[in-house]
Design a protein around this motif. Structure first.
Motif, short mmCIF file in Angstrom:
data_model
loop_
_atom_site.label_atom_id
_atom_site.label_comp_id
_atom_site.label_asym_id
_atom_site.label_seq_id
_atom_site.Cartn_x
_atom_site.Cartn_y
_atom_site.Cartn_z
N PRO A 213 0.81 -1.21 0.00
CA PRO A 213 0.00 0.00 0.00
C PRO A 213 0.85 1.27 0.00
N GLU A 214 0.22 2.36 -0.41
CA GLU A 214 0.91 3.65 -0.52
C GLU A 214 1.62 4.04 0.77
N ALA A 215 1.02 3.72 1.92
CA ALA A 215 1.64 4.06 3.20
C ALA A 215 3.02 3.45 3.35
N VAL A 216 3.21 2.26 2.81
CA VAL A 216 4.50 1.58 2.88
C VAL A 216 5.53 2.33 2.03
N VAL A 217 5.13 2.72 0.81
CA VAL A 217 6.06 3.41 -0.10
C VAL A 217 6.42 4.78 0.45
N ARG A 218 5.46 5.49 1.02
CA ARG A 218 5.76 6.82 1.58
C ARG A 218 6.65 6.70 2.82
N ALA A 219 6.47 5.62 3.58
CA ALA A 219 7.37 5.38 4.72
C ALA A 219 8.78 5.03 4.23
N THR A 220 8.86 4.34 3.10
CA THR A 220 10.15 4.06 2.50
C THR A 220 10.86 5.35 2.11
N LEU A 221 10.12 6.27 1.49
CA LEU A 221 10.69 7.57 1.11
C LEU A 221 11.33 8.26 2.31
N LYS A 222 10.68 8.20 3.46
CA LYS A 222 11.21 8.85 4.68
C LYS A 222 12.54 8.25 5.11
N GLN A 223 12.76 6.97 4.80
CA GLN A 223 14.01 6.33 5.18
C GLN A 223 15.21 6.97 4.47
N TYR A 224 14.95 7.67 3.37
CA TYR A 224 16.03 8.29 2.59
C TYR A 224 16.30 9.74 2.99
N ARG A 225 15.71 10.20 4.09
CA ARG A 225 15.80 11.62 4.44
C ARG A 225 17.22 12.07 4.79
N HIS A 226 18.10 11.13 5.11
CA HIS A 226 19.47 11.51 5.48
C HIS A 226 20.43 11.51 4.28
N SER A 227 19.91 11.26 3.10
CA SER A 227 20.73 11.29 1.89
C SER A 227 20.31 12.46 1.01
N GLU A 228 21.31 13.14 0.47
CA GLU A 228 21.03 14.24 -0.45
C GLU A 228 20.94 13.77 -1.90
N ALA A 229 21.15 12.48 -2.13
CA ALA A 229 20.99 11.95 -3.48
C ALA A 229 19.52 12.07 -3.90
N VAL A 230 19.28 12.15 -5.20
CA VAL A 230 17.92 12.33 -5.72
C VAL A 230 17.04 11.14 -5.32
N THR A 231 15.93 11.45 -4.66
CA THR A 231 14.92 10.43 -4.33
C THR A 231 13.55 11.04 -4.61
N ASP A 232 12.88 10.53 -5.63
CA ASP A 232 11.58 11.07 -6.04
C ASP A 232 10.49 10.02 -5.84
N ILE A 233 9.24 10.47 -5.84
CA ILE A 233 8.11 9.56 -5.71
C ILE A 233 7.02 9.98 -6.69
N THR A 234 6.38 9.00 -7.29
CA THR A 234 5.26 9.22 -8.20
C THR A 234 4.13 8.28 -7.82
N GLU A 235 2.91 8.81 -7.77
CA GLU A 235 1.76 7.99 -7.41
C GLU A 235 0.82 7.82 -8.60
N PHE A 236 0.30 6.60 -8.75
CA PHE A 236 -0.77 6.31 -9.71
C PHE A 236 -2.00 5.98 -8.87
N PRO A 237 -2.88 6.95 -8.62
CA PRO A 237 -3.93 6.80 -7.61
C PRO A 237 -4.88 5.64 -7.83
N ASP A 238 -5.15 5.28 -9.07
CA ASP A 238 -6.17 4.26 -9.35
C ASP A 238 -5.58 2.91 -9.70
N ARG A 239 -4.32 2.68 -9.36
CA ARG A 239 -3.67 1.45 -9.80
C ARG A 239 -3.38 0.52 -8.63
N GLY A 240 -3.42 -0.79 -8.93
CA GLY A 240 -3.09 -1.81 -7.96
C GLY A 240 -1.73 -2.41 -8.23
N HIS A 241 -1.45 -3.57 -7.62
CA HIS A 241 -0.12 -4.18 -7.69
C HIS A 241 0.18 -4.74 -9.08
#
Length: 265
Positions: A213-241
């Motif tokens: 679920p999206e909550a897992v991916v957004r929590a993953t993004l937070k794990q990268y907060r200590h790196s200045e390397a490019v980390t982007d996120i894109t959501e497809f609201p109506d899509r499943g696995h």
């Protein structure tokens, strides 16, 4: 003449590597040198994989990472990695080890440090967790289980067709390893999220994904907060696995291609 940039596609649990074929064709048209190697033990075809589940069983996260690291070392240059589900976790681990020039992680399985555990994710993985012995086995999904875990955002007929075309047994071991990650200081699900020198990373999430679920991916993004390397996120609201293999796969693939061009890749 410039040598095309290699791209390695990494599948996740329950899908065969050949499910990446439309992506391979599109990326080749766009000037890349794509390939989709299977996991260690994966037979060449869906039919063979279904007939010999024991060849797939008992391969854990480190086995898969080492397998792809070996493939990467055989290339003339560092590849771009595109991974789905557990393939997305593997791609992140390899990127953190500076073995890739960039990675696209699509509905990536949770890495160590990610805490949300939505109920839908528990239900999607129940076929594995209901029996502790499955840690050392390969487990198949039924069409109904696939519909919940992958095909919930598409018509049932399409979900059933994808199930028939691409599903294979999956090793239970990576799921058990990921589930124990936050209790294991040496977990194979740990990713070097603080790496400052790694290549760019794009996380993709399906808003209707039951398995990751999206909550897992957004929590993953937070794990990268200590790196200045490019980390982007894109959501497809109506899509499943199933977003890498269903009727909307091309939108996902072209979003990845656009992002890669933005990174100069």
């Amino acid at each position: 003449m410039t040598t095309p940039t290699p791209v390695l596609f990494i599948h996740g649990l329950w899908l065969h590597a050949t499910s990446w074929q439309p992506w391979i064709e599109l990326f080749r048209e766009q000037g890349y040198a794509p390939a989709a190697p299977g996991w260690p033990g994966d037979p060449d075809t869906v039919a063979e994989a279904r007939e010999t589940p024991e060849s797939i069983a008992d391969h854990g996260i480190d086995d898969v990472v080492d397998h792809f690291a070996g493939i990467i070392r055989g290339l003339d240059s560092a590849p771009i990695l595109v991974g789905h589900s557990f393939g997305g976790m593997i791609a992140q681990k390899l990127l953190g080890q500076d073995l890739a020039r960039a990675a696209v992680a699509i509905d990536a399985a949770q890495i160590k440090g990610v805490l949300p555990l939505p109920l839908s994710a528990l239900r999607a993985t129940l076929p594995v967790f209901k029996n502790p012995a499955n840690k050392h086995r390969a487990v198949s999904l039924t069409a109904e289980q696939f519909r919940f875990a992958f095909g919930n955002a598409i018509p049932e007929a399409e979900s059933d067709a994808l199930f028939e075309a691409w599903t294979i047994p999956a090793p239970g071991k990576p799921l058990f390893e990921a589930a124990a990650a936050n209790f294991d200081p040496h977990s194979p699900a740990k990713v070097d999220t603080a790496n400052q020198s790694r290549g760019p990373l794009l996380l993709m999430t399906g808003g209707k994904d039951h398995t990751v679920p999206e909550a897992v991916v957004r929590a993953t993004l937070k794990q990268y907060r200590h790196s200045e390397a490019v980390t982007d996120i894109t959501e497809f609201p109506d899509r499943g696995h199933s977003l890498t293999i269903d009727n909307g796969w091309r939108e996902v693939a072209e979003t990845a291609l656009t992002w890669l061009r933005q990174q100069g890749l």
